[in-house]
Design an enzyme around this catalytic site. Structure first.
Site, PDB file in Angstrom:
ATOM      1  N   ASP A  72       0.816  -1.215   0.000  1.00 58.82           N
ATOM      2  CA  ASP A  72       0.000   0.000   0.000  1.00 58.82           C
ATOM      3  C   ASP A  72       0.852   1.268   0.000  1.00 58.82           C
ATOM      4  OD1 ASP A  72       0.918  -0.496   2.587  1.00 58.82           O
ATOM      5  OD2 ASP A  72      -1.048  -1.056   3.338  1.00 58.82           O
ATOM      6  N   ASN A 141      -7.624  -3.194  14.288  1.00 65.52           N
ATOM      7  CA  ASN A 141      -9.017  -3.359  13.844  1.00 65.52           C
ATOM      8  C   ASN A 141      -9.175  -4.514  12.847  1.00 65.52           C
ATOM      9  OD1 ASN A 141      -8.075  -2.421  11.382  1.00 65.52           O
ATOM     10  ND2 ASN A 141      -9.121  -0.442  11.480  1.00 65.52           N
ATOM     11  N   GLU A 148      -9.814  -2.007   5.153  1.00 63.30           N
ATOM     12  CA  GLU A 148     -10.378  -1.634   6.442  1.00 63.30           C
ATOM     13  C   GLU A 148     -11.695  -2.364   6.694  1.00 63.30           C
ATOM     14  OE1 GLU A 148      -8.509  -0.052   8.412  1.00 63.30           O
ATOM     15  OE2 GLU A 148      -8.229   2.065   7.938  1.00 63.30           O
TER      16      GLU A 148
HETATM   17  C1  F6R Z   1       1.206  -1.347   6.080  1.00 65.36           C
HETATM   18  C2  F6R Z   1       0.109  -2.303   6.231  1.00 65.36           C
HETATM   19  C3  F6R Z   1      -0.735  -2.266   7.452  1.00 65.36           C
HETATM   20  C4  F6R Z   1       0.068  -2.616   8.713  1.00 65.36           C
HETATM   21  C5  F6R Z   1      -0.818  -2.605   9.958  1.00 65.36           C
HETATM   22  C6  F6R Z   1      -0.037  -2.894  11.212  1.00 65.36           C
HETATM   23  O1  F6R Z   1       1.880  -1.540   4.867  1.00 65.36           O
HETATM   24  O2  F6R Z   1      -0.109  -3.070   5.343  1.00 65.36           O
HETATM   25  O3  F6R Z   1      -1.798  -3.174   7.303  1.00 65.36           O
HETATM   26  O4  F6R Z   1       0.639  -3.900   8.554  1.00 65.36           O
HETATM   27  O5  F6R Z   1      -1.441  -1.359  10.074  1.00 65.36           O
HETATM   28  O6  F6R Z   1       0.819  -1.830  11.475  1.00 65.36           O
HETATM   29  P1  F6R Z   1       1.900  -1.927  12.653  1.00 65.36           P
HETATM   30  O7  F6R Z   1       2.886  -2.974  12.226  1.00 65.36           O
HETATM   31  O8  F6R Z   1       2.522  -0.567  12.688  1.00 65.36           O
HETATM   32  O9  F6R Z   1       1.172  -2.298  13.882  1.00 65.36           O
END
Ligand code: F6R
Length: 250
Positions: A72, A141, A148
């Site tokens: 992303d 979440n 999302e």
């Molecule tokens: C980012 C991504 C997100 C993160 C998720 C967890 O490229 O794909 O889905 O993996 O938000 O983020 P952290 O590792 O910061 O808890």
């Protein structure tokens, strides 16, 4: 023979988990130099990338034929913006290993036509022969990439509106201010992710314990996009002890 996917492994701490996953990726890379990797950003993979950089320096891992696709990128940010995921990847991995720039694939957050950009990405993944191993983190979440939770999911790469908790989770990249985090992103869809030949999901810390339990044992639901990983035949969920505290392993 018992068959179970997601397959869950729990390590005492995040560092041990990262070194085991790094060793697995290094072995995959030696076996298949032209490996196609799907990659996440965020706090979770930082230790993994550090281990990979260390292994590369110590053992001369050859990344020159590897192709990568990041999950992303924020809408509206150039890859040179300090808050962009491209900058994150450069800092933690790409600057330290010899992947040719042309083999590093990113969604372009500044594309004028984002729909076309998402289609371009899908085609590029296909043209590369598909993703061999998709590494992922998980949001508290239950999001993966920027898929999302909500009443519906989009299956393919798409433009996503970020939830408030997701913007808060990314605030560190923007001077600690969630309001500075772009409100939208481009993200691989769940079908794009599930099309990878193997998926490794990493999670650390007690804040992930609830969503991990629901992702592994809960019903498939768009309220927790990670639950769709249950549809894939080769998913490894790699946890530290804190992320496994709510897990009922039966
Ligand atoms: C980012 C991504 C997100 C993160 C998720 C967890 O490229 O794909 O889905 O993996 O938000 O983020 P952290 O590792 O910061 O808890």
């Amino acid at each position: 023979m018992t068959f179970r996917s997601p397959h869950v492994t729990v390590f005492p701490d995040a560092r041990t988990a990262a070194s085991v996953v790094a060793a697995r990726l290094a072995a995959a890379l030696r076996e298949r130099p032209a490996l196609v990797l799907g990659l996440p950003t965020g706090r979770t993979p930082v230790a993994l990338y550090a281990e990979l950089v260390k292994l590369t320096a110590a053992t001369g891992l050859d990344w020159s034929s590897v192709t990568t696709f990041n999950l992303d990128e924020f809408v509206g940010l150039e890859g040179t913006h300090p808050g962009s995921y491209r900058q994150f990847m450069d800092a933690h991995l790409f600057r330290h290993v010899d992947i040719p720039d042309g083999r590093i694939n990113f969604l372009q957050g500044t594309a004028v036509d984002t729909e076309q950009e998402c289609q371009r990405y899908e085609h590029a993944i296909m043209a590369a022969g598909g993703i061999d191993i998709q590494i992922a983190g998980i949001g508290t979440n239950g999001h993966i990439g920027f898929n999302e939770p909500g009443p519906a999911l989009q299956s393919r790469t798409h433009r996503a509106i970020l939830r408030e908790e997701t913007r808060r989770g990314n605030a560190a990249l923007f001077g600690g201010d969630p309001a500075q985090v772009p409100a939208e992103a481009l993200s691989m869809g769940m079908a794009t992710i599930l099309q990878a030949r193997a998926v490794i999901l990493l999670a650390h810390g007690s804040s992930k314990a609830g969503c991990i339990e629901r992702a592994v044992n809960g019903p498939l639901t768009t309220d927790l996009p990670a639950s769709f990983l249950q549809l894939h035949h080769d998913v490894d969920i790699v946890l530290d002890a804190a992320a496994a505290t709510e897990l009922k392993i039966g």
